[in-house]
Design an enzyme around this catalytic site. Structure first.
Site, short mmCIF file in Angstrom:
data_model
loop_
_atom_site.label_atom_id
_atom_site.label_comp_id
_atom_site.label_asym_id
_atom_site.label_seq_id
_atom_site.Cartn_x
_atom_site.Cartn_y
_atom_site.Cartn_z
N ASN A 121 0.85 -1.20 0.00
CA ASN A 121 0.00 0.00 0.00
C ASN A 121 0.87 1.24 0.00
O ASN A 121 1.91 1.26 0.65
CB ASN A 121 -0.87 0.01 1.27
CG ASN A 121 -1.72 1.27 1.40
OD1 ASN A 121 -2.34 1.71 0.43
ND2 ASN A 121 -1.75 1.85 2.59
N HIS B 132 0.85 4.95 1.33
CA HIS B 132 0.11 5.73 2.33
C HIS B 132 0.71 7.12 2.46
O HIS B 132 1.93 7.26 2.58
CB HIS B 132 0.16 5.01 3.68
CG HIS B 132 -0.60 5.74 4.75
ND1 HIS B 132 -1.97 5.73 4.81
CD2 HIS B 132 -0.18 6.53 5.76
CE1 HIS B 132 -2.36 6.48 5.82
NE2 HIS B 132 -1.29 6.98 6.42
N SER C 31 4.73 6.67 2.65
CA SER C 31 5.31 5.37 2.99
C SER C 31 4.71 4.30 2.09
O SER C 31 3.51 4.31 1.82
CB SER C 31 4.96 4.98 4.44
OG SER C 31 5.32 5.98 5.36
N ASP D 208 -2.60 0.13 8.18
CA ASP D 208 -1.44 1.01 8.01
C ASP D 208 -0.32 0.71 9.01
O ASP D 208 0.48 1.60 9.35
CB ASP D 208 -1.85 2.49 8.11
CG ASP D 208 -2.72 2.93 6.94
OD1 ASP D 208 -2.59 2.33 5.87
OD2 ASP D 208 -3.53 3.85 7.12
N1 NHR Z 1 -6.41 -2.98 4.69
C1 NHR Z 1 -5.63 -3.55 5.59
N2 NHR Z 1 -6.02 -4.72 6.12
N3 NHR Z 1 -4.46 -3.02 6.01
C2 NHR Z 1 -4.06 -1.87 5.49
O1 NHR Z 1 -2.92 -1.36 5.92
C3 NHR Z 1 -4.85 -1.19 4.53
C4 NHR Z 1 -6.05 -1.80 4.15
C5 NHR Z 1 -6.89 -1.18 3.21
C6 NHR Z 1 -6.55 0.04 2.69
C7 NHR Z 1 -5.08 2.04 2.59
C8 NHR Z 1 -5.23 3.03 3.75
C9 NHR Z 1 -4.38 4.26 3.54
O2 NHR Z 1 -3.31 4.18 2.95
C10 NHR Z 1 -5.37 0.67 3.09
C11 NHR Z 1 -4.51 0.05 3.99
C12 NHR Z 1 -9.00 3.31 3.82
C13 NHR Z 1 -9.25 3.66 5.12
C14 NHR Z 1 -10.65 3.86 5.62
O3 NHR Z 1 -10.86 4.26 6.76
C15 NHR Z 1 -8.17 3.83 5.97
C16 NHR Z 1 -6.88 3.61 5.51
C17 NHR Z 1 -6.64 3.25 4.18
C18 NHR Z 1 -7.70 3.09 3.35
N4 NHR Z 1 -11.69 3.52 4.81
C19 NHR Z 1 -13.09 3.61 5.15
C20 NHR Z 1 -13.63 2.21 5.45
O4 NHR Z 1 -14.62 2.16 6.21
C21 NHR Z 1 -13.89 4.14 4.01
C22 NHR Z 1 -13.51 5.54 3.67
C23 NHR Z 1 -14.11 5.98 2.32
O5 NHR Z 1 -14.72 5.16 1.62
O6 NHR Z 1 -13.89 7.15 1.98
O7 NHR Z 1 -13.14 1.21 4.90
O8 NHR Z 1 -4.76 5.35 4.04
C1 GAR Z 2 -2.77 9.13 -2.64
O1 GAR Z 2 -2.27 10.26 -1.99
C2 GAR Z 2 -2.68 7.92 -1.73
O2 GAR Z 2 -1.51 7.91 -0.95
C3 GAR Z 2 -3.87 8.13 -0.87
O3 GAR Z 2 -4.88 8.62 -1.71
C4 GAR Z 2 -4.29 9.26 -2.84
C5 GAR Z 2 -4.75 8.56 -4.07
O4 GAR Z 2 -4.34 9.25 -5.21
N1 GAR Z 2 -4.29 6.90 -0.27
C6 GAR Z 2 -5.07 6.88 0.76
O5 GAR Z 2 -5.38 7.88 1.39
C7 GAR Z 2 -5.54 5.52 1.12
N2 GAR Z 2 -6.50 5.61 2.15
P1 GAR Z 2 -4.39 8.56 -6.63
O6 GAR Z 2 -5.77 7.91 -6.78
O7 GAR Z 2 -4.20 9.70 -7.59
O8 GAR Z 2 -3.28 7.55 -6.69
#
Ligand code: NHR
Ligand code: GAR
Length: 220
Positions: free
Chosen positions: A108, A110, A137, A146
């Site tokens: 991922n 982040h 990261s 994360d």
């Molecule tokens: N899944 C796991 N198991 N572990 C990780 O480290 C993950 C993952 C899924 C996605 C990306 C992450 C980021 O880089 C990611 C890492 C979504 C949310 C979130 O709260 C948080 C972190 C990340 C991605 N999502 C809400 C949910 O309820 C929905 C938010 C929305 O739809 O706008 O899933 O930041």
């Molecule tokens: C990027 O900044 C990525 O790191 C972040 O969303 C943006 C996506 O941009 N990811 C998250 O916040 C995951 N929860 P992109 O669609 O243009 O790649």
């Protein structure tokens, strides 16, 4: 050897584009087998189609619970037999049913210097804290959000007049550099996750391996 990658997206897809471009330049011994979005209108789907890559949409909306979605996504991803799954702006948290199937093969990107600012709205939170730097990261995905082992990070400065949007753009440029870099290491067989640690060329990766950001080409 060329590895097969499945990229999961939810939106704009600029990180996806950075992978497509790196493959196009011959920098990644990889092919993108499919791009899958949980959002039907994700711009990244058009980027994939432009590049002749197969796309699928699997909306989370139609599923009664997270577990059912995880199972369906797992089965869809499995159809493409990926060596690596890349979350590139994928916005749904994945559970054990999904993560367990592809252990050590999901990464991922982040937008923060993990372990700082796990979860969402990282740029706003860094600014609200008065932080002097921020960054991005790439990490292996585990069931702890994360919190999986970190592969590579890049640090950028925060300036006094930054808005979340300006800061996000500065971080994004680094994302576009370190995500293809991490994929390249994986594709070359140099990178793996073992016992919650990252191995690169057989050596344990320092948890915070920072590369410094250069503004206008001037080292800071
Ligand atoms: N899944 C796991 N198991 N572990 C990780 O480290 C993950 C993952 C899924 C996605 C990306 C992450 C980021 O880089 C990611 C890492 C979504 C949310 C979130 O709260 C948080 C972190 C990340 C991605 N999502 C809400 C949910 O309820 C929905 C938010 C929305 O739809 O706008 O899933 O930041
Ligand atoms: C990027 O900044 C990525 O790191 C972040 O969303 C943006 C996506 O941009 N990811 C998250 O916040 C995951 N929860 P992109 O669609 O243009 O790649």
């Amino acid at each position: 050897m060329t590895i097969a990658i499945v990229v999961l997206i939810s939106g704009r897809g600029s990180n996806l584009q950075s992978i497509i471009d790196a493959v196009g330049r011959g920098e990644l011994p990889a092919r993108i087998a499919a791009v899958i979005s949980n959002e039907a209108d994700a711009l990244g789907l058009h980027r994939a189609q432009q590049a002749g890559i197969e796309t699928r949409v699997l909306s989370h909306a139609g599923f009664a619970d997270r577990n059912d979605y995880d199972l369906a996504l797992r089965d869809l991803v499995s159809e493409f037999n990926p060596d690596l799954i890349v979350l590139a702006g994928f916005m749904r948290i994945l559970g054990a049913q999904f993560v367990g199937r592809f252990e050590g093969r999901i990464m991922n990107i982040h937008p923060s210097l993990l372990p700082k600012y796990r979860g969402l709205n990282t740029h706003e939170r860094a600014l609200a804290d008065g932080a002097s730097n921020h960054g991005a990261s790439v990490h292996f995905v585990t069931t702890n959000l994360d919190a999986g082992p970190i592969i590579v990070q890049s640090k950028v400065p925060i300036y006094a007049d930054d808005s979340p949007e300006i800061l996000a753009e500065r971080v994004l440029q680094e994302e576009h550099r370190i995500l293809p870099q991490a994929i390249r290491w994986f594709a070359e067989g140099r990178l793996s996750a073992r016992d919650g640690r990252v191995l690169l060329d057989g050596e344990t990766r320092p948890e915070q391996s920072l590369t410094s950001h250069r503004r206008h080409g001037i080292p800071n």
